[in-house]
Design a protein around this motif. Structure first.
Motif, PDB file in Angstrom:
ATOM      1  N   ASP A 199      44.857  39.065  31.209  1.00 19.50           N
ATOM      2  CA  ASP A 199      45.197  37.672  30.890  1.00 19.50           C
ATOM      3  C   ASP A 199      45.342  37.484  29.390  1.00 19.50           C
ATOM      4  O   ASP A 199      46.292  36.861  28.913  1.00 19.50           O
TER       5      ASP A 199
ATOM      6  N   LEU B 161      48.048  46.749  35.029  1.00 20.34           N
ATOM      7  CA  LEU B 161      47.645  46.045  36.245  1.00 20.34           C
ATOM      8  C   LEU B 161      47.675  46.994  37.440  1.00 20.34           C
ATOM      9  O   LEU B 161      46.718  47.060  38.216  1.00 20.34           O
TER      10      LEU B 161
ATOM     11  N   LEU C 213      47.711  38.236  38.990  1.00 13.90           N
ATOM     12  CA  LEU C 213      46.401  37.928  38.396  1.00 13.90           C
ATOM     13  C   LEU C 213      45.795  36.683  39.040  1.00 13.90           C
ATOM     14  O   LEU C 213      44.594  36.644  39.305  1.00 13.90           O
TER      15      LEU C 213
ATOM     16  N   VAL D 122      40.776  41.729  34.678  1.00 12.59           N
ATOM     17  CA  VAL D 122      41.683  40.598  34.903  1.00 12.59           C
ATOM     18  C   VAL D 122      41.738  39.751  33.642  1.00 12.59           C
ATOM     19  O   VAL D 122      42.826  39.366  33.194  1.00 12.59           O
TER      20      VAL D 122
END
Length: 152
Positions: free
Chosen positions: A88, A114, A68, A84
């Motif tokens: 997170d 991801l 990330l 992203v």
């Protein structure tokens, strides 16, 4: 990796549903029933070894954070930063999960998300594959190798 209770319950169910009904000797049935009691006691009086999952949690967490961060720092390569931030946020939520198995499951799911997001990005930008997808898949294979070694 299966958790201790699941494994012992499965063994218990197999003995009850498959083995005992097919036994012809009374003595063998008594021994199988005694084995059921032993398995229940093992489950009740032992704790699960969470060290391997804790090791994997650390590896997965590091992997996701590194990727990330790399994606964030290379804004030219990716078009959609909302995913992203979404990952997170999901990663931050795992800090509050105390159950090791649940935390491991959640981090695995984040890592899979991801990879899926990267594949979607790759449709628009082929550079994503060599820069992010191949290295991430290599890391996932390393994690799977650790998991497979623990199962044997």
């Amino acid at each position: 990796m299966f958790d201790k209770s699941f494994t012992l319950k499965t063994a218990n169910d197999v003995i009850k549903d498959v083995i005992i009904p097919n036994l012809t000797s009374g003595m063998a049935k008594e021994q199988a029933i005694a084995l059921l009691s032993v398995l229940k006691n093992v489950d009740t009086n032992t704790i699960e070894n969470t060290k391997p999952k804790e090791q994997l949690i650390t590896l997965i967490n590091q992997t996701v954070e590194e990727f990330l961060q790399a994606i964030r720092s290379d804004s030219r390569e990716t078009s959609a930063f909302n995913w992203v931030e979404e990952l997170d946020s999901a990663l931050e939520e795992t800090v509050f999960i105390e159950d090791v198995t649940e935390k491991w499951k959640q981090l695995n799911e984040i890592q899979c998300r991801l990879l899926r997001f990267l594949y979607k990005e790759n449709a628009a930008n082929r550079a994503i594959e060599s820069k992010y997808i191949f290295p991430l898949r290599k890391r996932i294979r390393e994690q799977l190798t650790i998991e497979m070694a623990l199962v044997r």
